[in-house]
Design a protein around this motif. Structure first.
Motif, PDB file in Angstrom:
ATOM      1  N   LEU A 249       0.766  -1.300   0.068  1.00 37.63           N
ATOM      2  CA  LEU A 249      -0.092   0.006   0.078  1.00 37.63           C
ATOM      3  C   LEU A 249       0.638   1.349   0.016  1.00 37.63           C
ATOM      4  N   GLU A 250       0.309   2.390  -0.595  1.00 37.74           N
ATOM      5  CA  GLU A 250       1.129   3.507  -0.738  1.00 37.74           C
ATOM      6  C   GLU A 250       0.798   4.363   0.554  1.00 37.74           C
ATOM      7  N   LEU A 251       1.046   3.884   1.716  1.00 40.15           N
ATOM      8  CA  LEU A 251       0.665   4.621   2.989  1.00 40.15           C
ATOM      9  C   LEU A 251       1.368   5.589   3.012  1.00 40.15           C
ATOM     10  N   VAL A 252       2.748   5.878   2.615  1.00 44.39           N
ATOM     11  CA  VAL A 252       3.493   7.029   2.845  1.00 44.39           C
ATOM     12  C   VAL A 252       3.045   8.329   2.446  1.00 44.39           C
ATOM     13  N   SER A 332      -5.217   1.950  -1.860  1.00 47.71           N
ATOM     14  CA  SER A 332      -5.363   0.970  -2.762  1.00 47.71           C
ATOM     15  C   SER A 332      -4.074   0.128  -2.795  1.00 47.71           C
ATOM     16  N   HIS A 333      -4.296  -0.961  -3.625  1.00 44.79           N
ATOM     17  CA  HIS A 333      -3.288  -1.906  -4.283  1.00 44.79           C
ATOM     18  C   HIS A 333      -2.766  -1.402  -5.684  1.00 44.79           C
ATOM     19  N   PRO A 334      -2.153  -0.541  -5.936  1.00 44.06           N
ATOM     20  CA  PRO A 334      -1.949  -0.106  -7.439  1.00 44.06           C
ATOM     21  C   PRO A 334      -1.313  -1.129  -8.156  1.00 44.06           C
ATOM     22  N   GLN A 335      -0.388  -2.086  -7.321  1.00 45.89           N
ATOM     23  CA  GLN A 335       0.261  -3.077  -8.271  1.00 45.89           C
ATOM     24  C   GLN A 335      -0.535  -4.322  -8.293  1.00 45.89           C
ATOM     25  N   ILE A 336      -1.616  -4.432  -8.089  1.00 42.66           N
ATOM     26  CA  ILE A 336      -2.382  -5.574  -8.146  1.00 42.66           C
ATOM     27  C   ILE A 336      -3.717  -5.519  -8.681  1.00 42.66           C
ATOM     28  N   ASN A 337      -3.925  -5.955  -9.926  1.00 39.16           N
ATOM     29  CA  ASN A 337      -5.195  -5.742 -10.779  1.00 39.16           C
ATOM     30  C   ASN A 337      -6.355  -6.500 -10.311  1.00 39.16           C
ATOM     31  N   GLY A 338      -7.394  -5.742  -9.787  1.00 42.25           N
ATOM     32  CA  GLY A 338      -8.721  -6.617  -9.729  1.00 42.25           C
ATOM     33  C   GLY A 338      -8.960  -6.709  -8.145  1.00 42.25           C
ATOM     34  N   TRP A 339      -8.283  -6.207  -7.312  1.00 39.88           N
ATOM     35  CA  TRP A 339      -8.351  -6.236  -5.743  1.00 39.88           C
ATOM     36  C   TRP A 339      -9.169  -5.445  -5.237  1.00 39.88           C
ATOM     37  N   TYR A 340     -10.403  -5.795  -4.796  1.00 37.48           N
ATOM     38  CA  TYR A 340     -11.572  -4.680  -4.138  1.00 37.48           C
ATOM     39  C   TYR A 340     -10.994  -4.360  -2.770  1.00 37.48           C
ATOM     40  N   SER A 341     -10.670  -5.605  -1.941  1.00 37.59           N
ATOM     41  CA  SER A 341     -10.579  -5.323  -0.433  1.00 37.59           C
ATOM     42  C   SER A 341     -12.084  -5.146  -0.038  1.00 37.59           C
ATOM     43  N   GLY A 342     -12.619  -5.979   0.870  1.00 40.75           N
ATOM     44  CA  GLY A 342     -13.830  -5.927   1.428  1.00 40.75           C
ATOM     45  C   GLY A 342     -14.215  -4.580   2.257  1.00 40.75           C
ATOM     46  N   LYS A 343     -13.293  -4.012   2.706  1.00 40.51           N
ATOM     47  CA  LYS A 343     -13.727  -2.543   3.350  1.00 40.51           C
ATOM     48  C   LYS A 343     -14.304  -1.528   2.693  1.00 40.51           C
ATOM     49  N   VAL A 344     -14.151  -1.688   1.397  1.00 42.38           N
ATOM     50  CA  VAL A 344     -14.615  -0.698   0.497  1.00 42.38           C
ATOM     51  C   VAL A 344     -16.155  -0.546   0.372  1.00 42.38           C
ATOM     52  N   LEU A 355     -11.671   8.700   0.949  1.00 43.85           N
ATOM     53  CA  LEU A 355     -10.574   9.066   0.512  1.00 43.85           C
ATOM     54  C   LEU A 355      -9.594   8.022   0.083  1.00 43.85           C
ATOM     55  N   MET A 356      -9.515   7.753  -1.396  1.00 46.99           N
ATOM     56  CA  MET A 356      -8.858   6.796  -1.852  1.00 46.99           C
ATOM     57  C   MET A 356      -7.515   7.269  -2.312  1.00 46.99           C
ATOM     58  N   VAL A 357      -6.362   6.588  -1.743  1.00 53.84           N
ATOM     59  CA  VAL A 357      -4.842   6.921  -2.153  1.00 53.84           C
ATOM     60  C   VAL A 357      -4.177   5.842  -2.551  1.00 53.84           C
ATOM     61  N   PRO A 358      -3.606   5.614  -3.748  1.00 51.13           N
ATOM     62  CA  PRO A 358      -3.686   6.578  -4.692  1.00 51.13           C
ATOM     63  C   PRO A 358      -4.700   5.976  -5.746  1.00 51.13           C
ATOM     64  N   ASP A 359      -5.097   6.439  -6.818  1.00 49.33           N
ATOM     65  CA  ASP A 359      -5.915   5.580  -8.052  1.00 49.33           C
ATOM     66  C   ASP A 359      -5.098   4.235  -8.180  1.00 49.33           C
ATOM     67  N   ASP A 360      -6.002   3.034  -8.162  1.00 48.05           N
ATOM     68  CA  ASP A 360      -5.485   1.977  -8.905  1.00 48.05           C
ATOM     69  C   ASP A 360      -5.632   1.617 -10.119  1.00 48.05           C
ATOM     70  N   HIS A 361      -6.349   2.573 -10.731  1.00 50.14           N
ATOM     71  CA  HIS A 361      -6.521   2.360 -12.146  1.00 50.14           C
ATOM     72  C   HIS A 361      -7.252   1.043 -12.524  1.00 50.14           C
TER      73      HIS A 361
END
Length: 428
Positions: A249-252, A332-344, A355-361
């Motif tokens: 995750l891009e926590l930083v 988000s998980h920008p390096q992993i395509n298709g991962w929703y994560s249940g929390k959303v 607030l989504m950080v960053p866009d996972d495209h």
């Protein structure tokens, strides 16, 4: 009314996201013409010696104890001998026991024995096997072979999310594991009527190994958790992140943005709550492993007075905390395509600005845009700018206006997801 057998390792009261998917089938199937029976274990409750059968207005839950076999003791002994243990694990993978832990093998044989000797499987019109674990897929295949009963495989995840990582470079062991998993999944999928999974990229991935058609049935939010909740004004501007933090995750980006915000508002009535983030596990740098040393890494950027970091908390508390918050944070998980994560989906259910950080495209970015349920910040500067704007708005009005599109949000309720799979089952 058609009868459906649902095989699931996870079920309530075991409070994990997997249990809520099972519970949604149990709770809502009758509304769409199916009588559900869940076959499970005693997860999250005291283990019983025998089988228990629970019935209510929604359906039936059958709990089977996991019988300890002699094999478990032998495998545990093998674990003390490194070379023998490696050979043993590889042998289990080759034989299709992809859940190689001894207790999972016992789970498989306990469920299989019950299905083949005590349960009248022929009274069911179809079977749904929920992954994980792998052995539910195997058991559905075996039941079909013996009783010619149609089955559907429901994949909450892939066998390891690392396989869709943009920089996936498997080790020798991972190559073997991936190859054997693909081989067995392909076999177990072959006779399935169809399969479901939680995102379109994951559906496409699975359709590469089978001719069986795939459908997308995402996770969702339980409407009942978010009814009769009233807005409560708070004297703190609060941001909530629910659940675990992962290394990829891009926590930083978020933390740097918060640091700049606090420089601009040094006396801010401000709190960030990371609920369930303190796992204190996972080696540093592991792509999809839990964030190591989360407390130290967060406090490097944000003073202690502005942060609360907890170990795992019950879902009921998370829901209550979200109602007191102004913003819910999705990393988000920008390096992993298709991962929703249940929390959303719970964020959608709470009708709180995301607030989504960053866009996972990928799927979550699309979801935010489709539902208009939040904003996306790709840099620390964008995070800071949004927090400044929102904080001033909160100071003036006591809340942040929510602009989510209700007609889009409700499509991601658990009930709507069950309605979708019921429609697919009716085609059989």
């Amino acid at each position: 009314m058609k009868k459906v057998l649902i095989i699931s390792y996870f079920s309530l009261p075991f409070d994990v996201i997997a249990s809520y998917r099972t519970n949604a089938y149990l709770k809502h199937f009758r509304s769409f013409g199916f009588y559900p029976t869940v076959l499970t274990h005693y997860m999250g409750m005291e283990e019983q010696n025998g089988v228990s059968v629970e019935k209510d207005e929604t359906g039936t839950v059958i709990r089977v104890p996991i019988r300890k076999s002699k094999l478990r003791a032998l495998l545990r002994k093998a674990e003390t001998m490194p070379i023998l243990n490696k050979v043993s694990i590889l042998t289990r993978w080759i034989l299709g026991f992809l859940d190689s832990r001894p207790e999972m093998i016992d789970s498989y044989y306990s469920l299989k024995a019950y299905c083949f000797s005590e349960l009248d499987v022929t009274k069911f019109d179809m079977v749904i096997g929920i992954y994980s674990p792998h052995h539910h897929l195997r058991l559905c295949y075996k039941l079909h072979r013996k009783f010619e009963i149609p089955y559907v495989l429901d994949f909450r995840d892939l066998w390891d999310n690392r396989i869709l990582h943009a920089k996936y470079s498997p080790s020798a062991v991972e190559k073997i594991q991936d190859k054997l998993t693909l081989r067995w999944w392909s076999k177990w999928l072959h006779k399935a009527s169809f399969f479901t999974t939680t995102s379109d990229p994951w559906r496409s991935k699975l359709e590469l190994i089978t001719d069986t058609k795939g459908e997308v049935v995402t996770n969702g939010f339980d409407e009942e958790c978010f009814t009769n909740k009233e807005f409560r004004r708070s004297d703190l501007f609060t941001i909530i992140h629910a659940g675990a933090l992962y290394e990829d995750l891009e926590l930083v980006i978020f933390l740097k943005g918060c640091k700049e915000f606090l420089r601009a508002f040094p006396d801010a009535k401000f709190k960030i709550k990371f609920l369930g983030a303190d796992k204190n596990s996972g080696p540093g740098g592991k792509r999809v492993g839990f964030l190591s040393n989360p407390v130290e890494r967060i406090l490097k950027y944000i003073p202690q007075d502005y942060v609360e970091i907890t170990t795992r908390v019950p879902k009921s508390r998370v829901v209550d905390e979200m109602y007191d918050a102004q913003i819910v944070l999705f990393l988000s998980h920008p390096q992993i395509n298709g991962w929703y994560s249940g929390k959303v989906f719970d964020y959608l259910g709470a009708r709180k600005t995301i607030l989504m950080v960053p866009d996972d495209h990928s799927v979550v970015g699309d979801l935010i845009l489709k539902t208009n349920a939040g904003v996306i910040a790709n840099t620390a500067e964008e995070v800071c700018s949004y927090l400044k704007k929102s904080y001033l708005e909160w100071q003036k009005q006591g809340e942040i206006p929510y602009h989510g599109k209700e007609e889009e949000i409700i499509r991601y309720s658990r009930r709507k997801q069950v309605e979708k799979i019921a429609g697919l089952l009716n085609r059989l």
